[in-house]
Design an enzyme around this catalytic site. Structure first.
Site, short mmCIF file in Angstrom:
data_model
loop_
_atom_site.label_atom_id
_atom_site.label_comp_id
_atom_site.label_asym_id
_atom_site.label_seq_id
_atom_site.Cartn_x
_atom_site.Cartn_y
_atom_site.Cartn_z
N ARG A 82 0.83 -1.20 0.00
CA ARG A 82 0.00 0.00 0.00
C ARG A 82 0.87 1.26 0.00
O ARG A 82 0.54 2.25 -0.65
CB ARG A 82 -0.94 -0.02 1.22
CG ARG A 82 -2.05 1.00 1.14
CD ARG A 82 -3.09 0.78 2.20
NE ARG A 82 -2.55 0.92 3.54
CZ ARG A 82 -3.23 0.65 4.65
NH1 ARG A 82 -4.48 0.22 4.58
NH2 ARG A 82 -2.69 0.82 5.84
N LYS A 184 -2.65 6.48 1.26
CA LYS A 184 -2.46 6.93 2.64
C LYS A 184 -1.45 8.07 2.64
O LYS A 184 -0.25 7.85 2.74
CB LYS A 184 -1.97 5.75 3.49
CG LYS A 184 -2.47 5.80 4.92
CD LYS A 184 -2.33 4.46 5.61
CE LYS A 184 -2.69 4.58 7.07
NZ LYS A 184 -4.14 4.68 7.33
#
Ligand code: PLP
Length: 340
Positions: A82, A184
């Site tokens: 991620r 993120k």
């Protein structure tokens, strides 16, 4: 290593400086080997890319002490992946998965005295992050970056049981279609601060963000994905390109299907159908699941049948199974638990 003398069960969710952190620099197109250092400060140019144009991304995961005394981390390969996705979206260099996991191992090992003992409810929160360091004044990506990993012990998220929270449907948008909601990045949080401060001032615990284009579909909160339970016991979770793919949510879906035999639907969830669900929870690394008891929407209230006293029964099963896997009392799927 002897543990620090800390009242583990009573620490909050805040920063506490621990012994060592990992630092690696990217220059001339490549990462150096990285070092562990006791220096908890960062010195960069006043014109660093991160300071001018917010070129920074982060991750969050935890180390736990299991029931049989081992120190473990949960699915760090997914955090590595991620982080790479976040880096690519912000034109930053990726940090390789094997080096990422090695950095996590080194930092947790070096701070093992800060990994809270089993049974305290506390954990060691791990924060990997990367930012542009060289001077950038014309708008473009930086050429030099720093990747760091620090740790900080955090207390049990729920002291004295998980009380359901009340959230409000926000008048602000979190993420645009085709924007950056799926990565993120600090930028998503900077712009959420006004919305959360406003919600808190009005007496709510969190914001429910709807899709920015139509304001008809449920997206997520500022830092957690939604999980709903239907009256006939199905697990429903919103699908959207602008929500952050929570590792906790993905793990809970697996647990629902493979451990609890529940049916799972990952699909668009219209706000209009939320009133018909039996249970609602927010999922993320910090709390695993926070139960939601009530949703406030411009004068209307949705009160879930699970009430304001405790987690709904299916939410609770999901919570207990996943935390059991993390704490080593329930057998984990292959590759989920990495021993330090
Ligand atoms: C980190 C984060 C989550 C939760 O993800 P986990 O991997 O489960 O911790 C959910 N939503 C947002 C916006 C996040 O930043």
């Amino acid at each position: 290593m002897a543990k620090q003398n800390i009242d583990w069960s009573n620490i909050g969710f805040g920063y506490m400086k621990t012994g060592e952190r990992f630092v690696s620099n990217y220059k001339d197109g490549k990462w150096d080997d990285g070092i562990l250092t006791e220096d908890a400060t960062v010195t960069i140019s006043e014109c660093a890319g991160v300071l001018q144009y917010a070129q920074t991304v982060f991750e969050g995961l935890k180390a736990y002490t299991t029931a049989n005394g081992k120190t473990v981390v949960f699915r760090p390969d997914l955090n590595a992946k991620r982080l790479q996705d976040s880096c690519e979206r912000l034109e930053m260099p990726v940090y390789p998965t094997d080096k990422f996991i090695e950095a996590i191992r080194k930092v947790v090992k070096a701070n093992e005295d800060f990994v809270p003992p089993y049974g305290t409810g506390a954990t060691l929160y791990i924060r990997p992050y990367m930012f542009g360091t060289n001077p950038v004044i014309g708008v473009k990506p930086a050429d030099e970056y720093q990747f760091r990993v620090f740790t900080t012990p955090v207390g049990p998220y729920f002291k004295g049981g998980a009380k359901p929270i009340t959230i409000k449907v926000s008048d602000f948008d979190r993420a645009a279609p085709h924007g950056t909601g799926h990565i993120k990045a600090g930028l998503n949080y900077a712009m959420s601060l006004h919305a959360i401060v406003t919600a808190h001032a009005e007496g709510f615990d969190e914001n429910m963000y709807l899709d920015a284009a139509t304001r008809t579909k449920v997206e997520e909160t500022g830092g957690a994905n939604f999980l709903f339970i239907t009256k006939d016991g199905k697990v429903v979770t919103p699908k959207s390109n602008s929500i952050l793919p929570s590792i906790t949510r993905r793990s809970l879906i697996y647990v629902a299907e493979h451990y609890l035999g529940l049916e799972v639907e990952e699909r668009e969830v219209f706000f209009d159908e939320v009133k018909d669900f039996a249970e609602c929870g927010l999922c993320g690394t910090a709390a695993v699941i926070s139960p939601v008891g009530k949703i406030y929407d411009h004068g209307n209230e949705i009160c879930f049948p699970s009430g304001m006293e405790e987690m709904g029964p299916i939410t609770k099963k999901l919570y207990e199974t996943l935390t059991g896997i993390q704490m080593g009392t329930i057998e984990a799927p292959e590759g989920w638990i990495v021993e330090i």
